[in-house]
Design an enzyme around this catalytic site. Structure first.
Site, PDB file in Angstrom:
ATOM      1  N   ALA A 291      30.826  55.572  42.086  1.00  0.00           N
ATOM      2  CA  ALA A 291      30.283  56.916  41.923  1.00  0.00           C
ATOM      3  C   ALA A 291      28.763  56.910  41.998  1.00  0.00           C
ATOM      4  O   ALA A 291      28.155  57.768  42.660  1.00  0.00           O
ATOM      5  CB  ALA A 291      30.752  57.513  40.593  1.00  0.00           C
TER       6      ALA A 291
ATOM      7  N   GLU B  80      21.169  49.349  37.369  1.00  0.00           N
ATOM      8  CA  GLU B  80      22.469  48.736  37.107  1.00  0.00           C
ATOM      9  C   GLU B  80      22.309  47.653  36.044  1.00  0.00           C
ATOM     10  O   GLU B  80      21.493  46.739  36.198  1.00  0.00           O
ATOM     11  CB  GLU B  80      23.040  48.120  38.386  1.00  0.00           C
ATOM     12  CG  GLU B  80      24.260  47.230  38.198  1.00  0.00           C
ATOM     13  CD  GLU B  80      25.400  47.918  37.448  1.00  0.00           C
ATOM     14  OE1 GLU B  80      25.912  47.320  36.470  1.00  0.00           O
ATOM     15  OE2 GLU B  80      25.780  49.042  37.829  1.00  0.00           O
TER      16      GLU B  80
ATOM     17  N   THR C 129      34.955  49.861  40.880  1.00  0.00           N
ATOM     18  CA  THR C 129      35.404  50.113  42.250  1.00  0.00           C
ATOM     19  C   THR C 129      35.652  48.801  42.985  1.00  0.00           C
ATOM     20  O   THR C 129      36.566  48.692  43.802  1.00  0.00           O
ATOM     21  CB  THR C 129      34.364  50.961  43.007  1.00  0.00           C
ATOM     22  OG1 THR C 129      34.203  52.207  42.326  1.00  0.00           O
ATOM     23  CG2 THR C 129      34.803  51.247  44.436  1.00  0.00           C
TER      24      THR C 129
ATOM     25  N   GLY D  35      41.293  50.430  46.117  1.00  0.00           N
ATOM     26  CA  GLY D  35      40.592  51.287  47.064  1.00  0.00           C
ATOM     27  C   GLY D  35      41.343  52.527  47.494  1.00  0.00           C
ATOM     28  O   GLY D  35      40.893  53.239  48.399  1.00  0.00           O
TER      29      GLY D  35
ATOM     30  N   ARG E 214      51.939  57.146  35.821  1.00  0.00           N
ATOM     31  CA  ARG E 214      51.597  55.887  35.172  1.00  0.00           C
ATOM     32  C   ARG E 214      51.916  55.891  33.683  1.00  0.00           C
ATOM     33  O   ARG E 214      52.342  54.873  33.139  1.00  0.00           O
ATOM     34  CB  ARG E 214      50.112  55.572  35.411  1.00  0.00           C
ATOM     35  CG  ARG E 214      49.830  55.221  36.861  1.00  0.00           C
ATOM     36  CD  ARG E 214      48.368  55.029  37.140  1.00  0.00           C
ATOM     37  NE  ARG E 214      48.178  54.587  38.525  1.00  0.00           N
ATOM     38  CZ  ARG E 214      46.989  54.356  39.067  1.00  0.00           C
ATOM     39  NH1 ARG E 214      45.884  54.531  38.363  1.00  0.00           N
ATOM     40  NH2 ARG E 214      46.902  53.961  40.328  1.00  0.00           N
TER      41      ARG E 214
ATOM     42  N   HIS F 124      41.982  53.210  32.831  1.00  0.00           N
ATOM     43  CA  HIS F 124      41.050  54.307  33.119  1.00  0.00           C
ATOM     44  C   HIS F 124      40.923  55.182  31.875  1.00  0.00           C
ATOM     45  O   HIS F 124      41.902  55.396  31.165  1.00  0.00           O
ATOM     46  CB  HIS F 124      41.594  55.151  34.283  1.00  0.00           C
ATOM     47  CG  HIS F 124      40.586  56.081  34.904  1.00  0.00           C
ATOM     48  ND1 HIS F 124      39.897  55.777  36.047  1.00  0.00           N
ATOM     49  CD2 HIS F 124      40.162  57.314  34.538  1.00  0.00           C
ATOM     50  CE1 HIS F 124      39.099  56.778  36.370  1.00  0.00           C
ATOM     51  NE2 HIS F 124      39.239  57.729  35.465  1.00  0.00           N
TER      52      HIS F 124
ATOM     53  N   GLU G 261      33.880  57.995  36.347  1.00  0.00           N
ATOM     54  CA  GLU G 261      34.734  57.828  35.172  1.00  0.00           C
ATOM     55  C   GLU G 261      34.047  58.174  33.864  1.00  0.00           C
ATOM     56  O   GLU G 261      34.723  58.343  32.842  1.00  0.00           O
ATOM     57  CB  GLU G 261      35.266  56.393  35.127  1.00  0.00           C
ATOM     58  CG  GLU G 261      36.435  56.206  34.188  1.00  0.00           C
ATOM     59  CD  GLU G 261      37.000  54.794  34.199  1.00  0.00           C
ATOM     60  OE1 GLU G 261      37.750  54.462  33.264  1.00  0.00           O
ATOM     61  OE2 GLU G 261      36.683  54.021  35.137  1.00  0.00           O
TER      62      GLU G 261
ATOM     63  N   ALA H 282      41.164  58.365  41.343  1.00  0.00           N
ATOM     64  CA  ALA H 282      39.899  57.888  40.773  1.00  0.00           C
ATOM     65  C   ALA H 282      38.854  57.709  41.864  1.00  0.00           C
ATOM     66  O   ALA H 282      37.710  58.158  41.727  1.00  0.00           O
ATOM     67  CB  ALA H 282      40.107  56.575  40.024  1.00  0.00           C
TER      68      ALA H 282
END
Length: 590
Positions: free
Chosen positions: A139, A158, A167, A172, A412, A524, A553, A568
């Protein structure tokens, strides 16, 4: 990563002032994060001339990148004094240990340990840019690239030493209604179906306008990625719990494909985007209620200030923060302790929830924190998603008695609840030659059946009886489970509700057979920073916080209580583009 062959190292080599080493190539067993591997190091009489770690099975963009980065440093600086890389500590330690072993064999260890360590990355104390993005995952990098494309100057902070976040370790899958691809497959789908399925799959608790934005714009995200060089497979598939055949997969393995395309863009546009690692954001700078910058620590000590007209928070979820996730676990999984007995698919240093705290401190509301998703594809003991994956078709789930117990295509949370109800809260995924026609052909995640077998991660058999014996389950039960599944593929009604499709499912009848043990794992966190359809962070009354945006997220309200598989990445790219573009507009018109 290929073997690294050295030219002349910079400066003075470690061995120039020492007695000659014993030239040759030496090997060592390294204990990688995912699996042990053999590495080799070649020495001349006074220098390391080659490092080969091609046998590693570390995750693309994470451990594999760390090995490459550290091996480059070793070759350039002729030292084994290289630090571990945050986010890939175990892979880093594996290389360090292997280097020390090989250096000892070559009689070079004392000299190489005496050599200076590489200099730390130099950063400035102050930066001034249009947009500051916190987090270099899918993202965050999407937001950064989008902001730069809109004409803004961008800096990305970062906290880890690697790029890509969660990711990198995803499969993917990106959900989008795609008439061109789906039409060729005979798949009947629509944006309205995607919208309704996403809302219903989230138990009706997602924010409708955010869900609408996601489903309306997901295909544009596919096309945007293609414009950056990402190649997708020609056919759509079904991520685990996707509730539809609209999952787009990169042609090359895993979500690291997206990260590589972003890294290429940054490398090609160095004047537009600056990416800094090992930068822990510590606070948001505000002026009259507006967010105008970020404070950070580089390498835990150097104070850095970034003045920016807009800030985008994209720090991921909090799934790896065991204490925090359990403290907010009052929703779907309140009857299950999400303590450290439950693994996590996320990279631990990257999924701690700090970005949410930053936003809350600036006045943003946090919503849906109890909406935590478990995934049925966890590896026992670690929770990582490895080996045979639950995504796709042509597989059955059986318990330790060899019996099917659930609709393999369910959401899920439904899958995980069914697993927890089984003996030992575990199960086997069983596949055959339909999924793996060639045991040496890498699957979508870059792994082969023979690699999995060599590591002891899966079991196999030429017949149902043989694989049942290897699994330790009743062969008659396993055969009955296969018979039931095959009958559903043939048109029968399934007692568990599985519905086969003529575009993807086939009867599982021929060996070889392969099986892998799985457990539920934290995957998640759907709760986080409240945002609007412009990706602006908002307070409890819905008022946007001037200059503050969020995506990925770390945001809440999009997925509701349950996220569909494949949504996602669609979220990260779609709202990442949205956040980056709107942040750039805000900055350039301020």
């Amino acid at each position: 990563m290929g073997g690294l062959v050295g030219c002349a190292p910079q400066g003075t080599t470690a061995g120039e002032a020492a007695a000659s080493w014993m030239p040759g190539t030496y090997t060592a067993e390294a204990s990688g994060h995912n699996a042990p591997f053999t590495m080799s190091v070649t020495f001349s009489d006074n220098a390391i001339t080659a490092i080969d770690v091609t046998a590693n099975q570390e995750s693309l963009g994470v451990g594999a990148s760390a090995l490459e980065q550290l091996a480059d440093d070793v070759m350039e600086y002729q030292t084994i004094n290289v630090d571990t890389i945050t986010g890939a500590t175990l892979s880093s330690m594996a290389l360090q240990e292997g280097l020390a072993d090989c250096a000892e064999q070559a009689g070079a260890r004392e000299d190489l340990e005496a050599a200076d360590a590489p200099a730390a990355e130099a950063v400035e104390d102050f930066y001034t840019v249009d947009v500051c993005v916190i987090g270099a995952g899918g993202a965050g990098l999407t937001a950064a690239v989008s902001a730069a494309q809109a004409g803004a100057s961008v800096i990305v902070l970062e906290k880890c030493g690697i790029t890509g976040g969660s990711t990198n370790v995803s499969e993917g899958a990106l959900n989008a209604v795609d008439p061109e691809r789906q039409g060729k497959q005979g798949i009947d789908d629509s944006v309205e179906t995607f919208y309704n399925t996403t809302l219903e799959g989230g138990h009706g608790t997602g924010t409708p306008e955010l869900v609408r934005f996601l489903t309306d714009n997901a295909l544009d995200s596919v096309h945007w990625l293609e414009s950056l060089g990402v190649a997708f497979k020609d056919e759509c598939g079904s991520a685990t719990g996707s509730l539809g055949e609209r999952s787009h997969y990169p042609a090359t393995p895993s979500g690291n494909t997206y990260i590589r395309s972003f890294e290429d863009f940054i490398a090609e546009n160095p004047d537009d985007i600056t990416l800094l690692h090992n930068m822990q954001a510590t606070g948001l700078i505000t002026d009259g209620g507006a967010v105008v910058g970020v404070t950070a620590l580089h390498d835990g000590s150097q104070e850095v200030t970034v003045n920016a007209k807009a800030v985008v928070i994209a720090t991921g979820g909090f799934g790896a923060n065991v204490e925090y996730r359990q403290s907010v676990n009052t929703g779907v999984w309140k009857e299950v302790k999400l303590d450290d007995t439950i693994g996590c698919t996320n990279i631990k240093p990257c999924a701690q929830g700090e970005g949410m705290a930053l936003a809350e401190g600036a006045g943003a509301e946090l919503v849906g924190l109890s909406d935590i998703q478990l995934h049925p594809c966890g590896t026992p003991g670690t929770g990582l998603m490895e080996d045979i994956r639950t995504s796709g078709r042509n597989r059955i789930f059986v318990n330790i008695e060899g019996k099917r117990f659930v609709n393999e295509g369910a959401e899920r949370d439904a899958l995980c609840k069914a697993i927890f109800a089984q003996p030992d809260s575990t199960y086997w995924i069983v596949v055959n030659t339909l999924r793996y026609p060639d045991p040496d052909e890498p699957d979508a995640n870059g792994a082969t059946i023979n690699n999995m077998l060599a590591l002891g991660h899966i079991v196999a058999g030429e017949t149902v009886e043989e694989v049942a014996q290897a699994m330790g389950v009743d062969a008659a039960n396993l055969q009955a489970s296969l018979d039931t599944y095959n009958a559903v593929v043939g048109g029968a009604e399934d007692e568990f509700g599985f519905k086969a499709t003529n575009t993807a499912d086939a009867a599982m009848t021929e060996g070889p057979w392969y099986a892998c043990r799985k457990v539920p794992t934290v995957h998640h966190t759907m709760g986080g920073i409240r945002i609007n359809v412009k990706s602006q962070a908002c307070g409890a009354d819905g008022t946007p916080i001037d200059g503050l945006f969020a995506c990925g997220e770390c945001t809440g309200g999009i997925h509701g209580e349950n996220r569909l598989g494949g949504n996602a990445i669609a979220d990260c790219i779609t709202f990442g583009r949205n956040a980056g573009g709107n942040a750039a507009e805000h900055a350039l018109t301020a």
